[in-house]
Design a protein around this motif. Structure first.
Motif, PDB file in Angstrom:
ATOM      1  N   GLU A 150       0.731  -1.506   0.191  1.00  0.00           N
ATOM      2  CA  GLU A 150      -0.331  -0.026   0.072  1.00  0.00           C
ATOM      3  C   GLU A 150       0.918   1.353   0.054  1.00  0.00           C
ATOM      4  O   GLU A 150       2.383   1.197   0.282  1.00  0.00           O
ATOM      5  CB  GLU A 150      -0.573  -0.397   1.067  1.00  0.00           C
ATOM      6  N   PHE A 151       0.063   2.318  -0.104  1.00  0.00           N
ATOM      7  CA  PHE A 151       0.723   4.066  -0.413  1.00  0.00           C
ATOM      8  C   PHE A 151       1.068   4.580   1.002  1.00  0.00           C
ATOM      9  O   PHE A 151       0.544   4.408   1.907  1.00  0.00           O
ATOM     10  CB  PHE A 151       0.802   4.912  -1.086  1.00  0.00           C
ATOM     11  N   TYR A 152       2.131   4.888   1.256  1.00  0.00           N
ATOM     12  CA  TYR A 152       2.616   5.765   2.298  1.00  0.00           C
ATOM     13  C   TYR A 152       3.560   6.824   2.185  1.00  0.00           C
ATOM     14  O   TYR A 152       3.987   7.411   1.701  1.00  0.00           O
ATOM     15  CB  TYR A 152       3.676   4.093   3.835  1.00  0.00           C
ATOM     16  N   TYR A 155       4.368   9.246  -0.826  1.00  0.00           N
ATOM     17  CA  TYR A 155       3.869   8.138  -2.211  1.00  0.00           C
ATOM     18  C   TYR A 155       2.631   7.772  -2.637  1.00  0.00           C
ATOM     19  O   TYR A 155       2.537   7.733  -3.474  1.00  0.00           O
ATOM     20  CB  TYR A 155       4.385   6.150  -2.229  1.00  0.00           C
ATOM     21  N   PHE A 156       1.921   8.597  -1.654  1.00  0.00           N
ATOM     22  CA  PHE A 156       0.069   8.743  -1.624  1.00  0.00           C
ATOM     23  C   PHE A 156      -0.413   9.570  -3.424  1.00  0.00           C
ATOM     24  O   PHE A 156      -0.568   9.376  -4.273  1.00  0.00           O
ATOM     25  CB  PHE A 156      -0.537   9.187  -0.311  1.00  0.00           C
ATOM     26  N   PRO A 159       3.451   7.669  -6.695  1.00  0.00           N
ATOM     27  CA  PRO A 159       3.246   6.536  -6.626  1.00  0.00           C
ATOM     28  C   PRO A 159       4.650   5.742  -7.588  1.00  0.00           C
ATOM     29  O   PRO A 159       4.164   6.706  -8.002  1.00  0.00           O
ATOM     30  CB  PRO A 159       2.213   5.466  -7.074  1.00  0.00           C
ATOM     31  N   ALA A 192      -3.397   0.129  -4.944  1.00  0.00           N
ATOM     32  CA  ALA A 192      -2.374  -0.284  -5.702  1.00  0.00           C
ATOM     33  C   ALA A 192      -2.666  -1.481  -5.582  1.00  0.00           C
ATOM     34  O   ALA A 192      -1.765  -2.144  -6.553  1.00  0.00           O
ATOM     35  CB  ALA A 192      -1.800  -0.588  -3.678  1.00  0.00           C
TER      36      ALA A 192
END
Length: 265
Positions: A150-152, A155-156, A159, A192
């Motif tokens: 998943e993004f964090y 990176y949201f 990406p 994701a």
């Protein structure tokens, strides 16, 4: 008779329109109150739409990390749950401070137990695999390890490319399968999954996050686990996070135990 000024005839429509506006205003106010109440119930965890859909899957479980703090597993395990997946590692060096206690406590409580690794986009898959392998025991009757994709952080908004993530994820999954003898489970949000997993990794069981609506994996693939709520409150833990995630398994308890059974057993 046609005499008179017509004042009475003109007053009635105005009165009727005013009444209609008042009724409409009251109705709109009632709807807004209902929406506010429903929103408050959802935010508090009292009302969660997916509970209705998840009721069709009787095998359910939780996922936890150090954010749930100290967990009383004998108490928590009696809350109509069959499995627990506990955070173990993140990236190439981080180990969840509660992993060892959660792993031991959940297994002793009789739940089917697994561990998950939070994928970092900032370090090689080989070193992330080493972190998992030195932390998570290759224990009998444990679920295959999960890799959380998943993004964090930044990176949201920005990406990483599919090519970059595959360059990290592929060697990580290969190393985990060699060590634990089974393909790892892949956890993903819808975004994701669509960006990094769609059309690939057909041998890996999918754990799909969809907490607002019933799950639909972007390529139509069948999910194995479904995270249907992140707003549950259960007795048995005390930490910074008031809520715990709830998950459904797409099968029977026996099938869940089969997934936790190493090949040849």
């Amino acid at each position: 008779m046609t005499g008179g000024t017509g004042d009475e005839g003109t007053r009635r429509p105005r009165s009727s329109r005013a009444r209609r506006w008042r009724i409409a205003a009251i109705a709109a106010g009632s709807v807004l109150v209902a929406i506010a109440v429903a929103a408050a119930l959802i935010l508090s965890g009292t009302l969660w739409p997916n509970r209705v859909f998840a009721a069709g899957y009787p095998v359910r479980g939780i996922d936890v990390s150090s954010y749930q703090g100290s967990i009383d597993w004998p108490v928590l395990s009696k809350q109509d749950i069959d499995f627990a997946i506990v955070k173990a590692t993140e990236g190439s060096s981080d180990v969840d401070e509660r992993f060892a206690a959660n792993w031991a406590g959940a297994r002793e409580s009789g739940l089917v137990v697994g561990a998950y690794h939070f994928l970092s986009f900032d370090s090689p898959g080989s070193t992330q695999a080493a972190n998992v392998i030195r932390t998570v025991p290759a224990a009998p009757a444990a679920l295959p390890p999960t890799v959380d994709v998943e993004f964090y952080g930044d990176y949201f908004a920005h990406p990483p490319s599919r090519q970059k993530v595959r360059g990290i994820l592929d060697p990580l999954l290969a190393a985990l399968e060699r060590h634990y003898g089974r393909p790892a489970i892949l956890y993903a949000t819808a975004d994701a999954y669509d960006r990094y997993l769609k059309g690939a990794y057909q041998r890996n069981p999918i754990w799909f996050r969809s907490v607002a609506v019933p799950p639909w994996v972007p390529d139509g693939r069948q999910w194995t686990f479904w995270q249907y709520s992140d707003r549950e409150r259960l007795p048995g833990y005390r930490g910074d996070e008031a809520f715990v995630d709830m998950n459904a398994f797409a099968g029977s308890r026996r099938q869940l135990e089969d997934l936790a059974r190493p090949p040849g057993q």
